[in-house]
Design an enzyme around this catalytic site. Structure first.
Site, short mmCIF file in Angstrom:
data_model
loop_
_atom_site.label_atom_id
_atom_site.label_comp_id
_atom_site.label_asym_id
_atom_site.label_seq_id
_atom_site.Cartn_x
_atom_site.Cartn_y
_atom_site.Cartn_z
N GLU A 1 0.80 -1.23 0.00
CA GLU A 1 0.00 0.00 0.00
C GLU A 1 0.83 1.27 0.00
O GLU A 1 0.86 2.03 0.97
CB GLU A 1 -0.95 0.00 1.21
CG GLU A 1 -1.98 -1.11 1.16
CD GLU A 1 -2.99 -1.02 2.30
OE1 GLU A 1 -2.78 -0.25 3.25
OE2 GLU A 1 -4.00 -1.75 2.22
N GLU B 1 -5.60 -8.60 0.75
CA GLU B 1 -6.19 -8.33 2.07
C GLU B 1 -7.67 -8.07 1.91
O GLU B 1 -8.08 -7.27 1.07
CB GLU B 1 -5.59 -7.07 2.74
CG GLU B 1 -4.17 -7.20 3.21
CD GLU B 1 -3.67 -5.93 3.92
OE1 GLU B 1 -4.49 -5.15 4.46
OE2 GLU B 1 -2.44 -5.73 3.92
#
Ligand code: GBH
Length: 473
Positions: free
Chosen positions: A167, A366
């Site tokens: 991320e 995720e």
């Protein structure tokens, strides 16, 4: 359990964690401090003043933890490697003892029949590199490339699947534009250079991994989510588009299109055009998979002059920004307050597929939810809302597959309750409950449910297990 819809052939089911959130042992065996070790000492930085110094002590309890993962029957386990454990000051000779830990972890996973999928960087920069400017400096990207080469040299005979960074958008925006995460620089738009250098680090990491062995499979894990405008008014549509660029496309277009999504983004980078072109060529190297982390959609409006936005959402966007995120309508929220919106996952997968003609196969690296689970008197953790959440998100992935998106896997965040960054330990995302006082692990109902889902797929058998290994087992 209801028969589970069959997943596409070869579809991989997994679970994820990250080093700082689970390992603890923050200064064991020569590990250097990371920016999170420093950030968590600042008063008020983390709820209840908590930190990952001990976390769930996974560094010392990984054998028990792998036992749980083995009984779960996982295909893949995504974990991250702590850069300051491998290189205490971020450069130079590796700390052999630190690398030994990952060696043992990988061997334990392989012995349990689980494929290790390490992430090389999940936000825990060596503090010494931060003191030299961290991601604001190009040199950090080069240091990352060297670190990646070290890790691959040690583990690459047994590990064949790699995730470079986690991320880039969240690390850039929460840690560099805002002050919610380490290193809490609060630079606003000036933070975008930190994103560029992480993208460059990704490119250099991909190169290092492929140089070690061209057969390695390489990807990245990126947060993505759909952004809708609060109304069809032109100023809201424009605000939503700018937010979409800033939170999604600015970090994926360089990788998947070899360019920045808008001139205004590239113009904010203090990199000359020739250098930028060279960087983008490296950043856009082909990948074997593209990891998508999804939690919730966003809704955005143009700031209304008389409206007070403070406290509207968990994260305050500074005043003067040309967009204001507003709460998304949702029938349900998790205990973290995030809306439950599985259709947003289908949507973003379709959006990525439409935007990038050369999108590599996707893995949802995720997906999961925080509920404030407790162990009841019978030693059971009933978490029906997590089961419903994961079930709905897995089915949302299948909807995207039905419409033609090539999704190859789904990883639950998280295998274990852990340190949820600025929110500390109140937020529990695990399939396994962890009592932070005693470090006792208790499998939640969602663990049993996920095990059944995995076992119901062709080629997998429920492992005979079910017993909880002893802590030193
Ligand atoms: C991931 O980040 C991380 O990779 C992982 O380490 C982390 O534990 C996990 O998610 C759960 O958080 O509605 O204003 O409160 C996710 C990034 C950023 C997603 C904050 C949800 C909520 C914004 N998250 N966002 S707000």
């Amino acid at each position: 359990m209801q028969p589970y819809p069959q997943l596409p052939p070869g579809f991989r089911l997994g679970a994820s964690t990250a080093a700082y959130q689970v390992e603890g042992a923050w200064d064991a065996d020569g590990k250097g401090p990371s920016i999170w070790d420093e950030f968590t000492t600042r008063p008020g930085a983390v709820r209840h003043g908590e930190s990952g110094r001990v976390a769930i002590d996974h560094y010392h309890r990984f054998r028990e933890d792998v036992g749980h993962l083995a009984d779960l029957g996982l295909d893949d386990y995504r974990f991250s490697i702590s850069w300051p454990r491998v290189q205490p000051t971020g450069t130079g000779e590796p700390n052999g003892t630190g690398l030994d830990f990952y060696d043992r972890l990988v061997d334990a996973l392989l012995a349990a029949g689980i494929r290790p999928v390490p992430t090389l960087y999940h936000w825990d920069l060596p503090l010494a590199l931060q003191e030299r400017g961290g991601w604001l400096e190009r040199s950090t990207a080069h240091a990352f490339g060297e670190y990646a080469a070290l890790v691959v040299a040690r583990l690459g005979d047994r590990v064949h699947d790699w995730i470079t960074l986690n991320e880039i958008s969240v690390h850039t925006l929460y840690g560099h534009a805002l002050t919610d995460h380490a290193p809490a620089l609060g630079l606003g738009f000036g933070a975008l250079v930190a994103g560029h250098h992480q993208l460059l680090a990704h490119g250099l990491g991909v190169r290092a991994i492929r140089e070690a062995d061209p057969a390695h499979r390489v990807g990245i894990a990126q947060q993505h989510f759909p952004v809708t405008a609060a109304s069809d008014a032109p100023e809201d549509l424009e605000a939503a588009e700018m937010f979409r660029v800033l939170t999604n496309w600015a970090f994926s277009d360089p990788i998947l299109h070899g360019r920045y999504p808008a001139d205004w983004v590239a113009d904010l980078l203090p990199v000359d055009p020739a250098q930028l072109a060279e960087d983008l060529a490296l950043i856009a190297a082909p990948l074997d998979f593209y990891g998508v982390n999804y939690y919730e959609p966003s809704c955005v409006e143009a700031p209304r002059p008389d409206k007070d936005y403070s406290g509207v959402l968990e994260v305050d966007v500074p005043e003067g920004m040309p967009f204001s995120p507003v709460p998304v309508e949702a029938a349900e929220r998790t205990d973290f307050g995030w809306p439950v919106a599985p259709e947003g996952l289908t949507q973003i997968l379709r959006d990525l597929d439409a935007r990038y003609p050369d999108l590599p196969p996707v893995v949802v690296t995720e997906s999961g939810a925080s509920y404030h689970d407790v162990v009841d008197e019978d030693g059971r953790v009933a978490d029906p809302r997590r089961i419903a959440y994961v079930d709905a998100h897995l089915r949302a992935v299948l909807d995207a597959v039905d419409s033609g998106v090539d999704v190859r896997g789904f990883y639950v965040w998280s295998a274990f309750d852990n340190f949820e960054w600025a929110a500390g330990y109140d937020e529990r995302f695990g399939l396994v409950h962890v009592d932070l006082g005693t470090q006792v692990r208790t499998r939640k109902d969602s663990f049993a449910w996920y095990r059944e889902v995995i076992a119901s797929q062709p080629g997998r058998q429920a492992r005979a297990g079910g017993s909880t290994p002893t802590p030193d087992g």
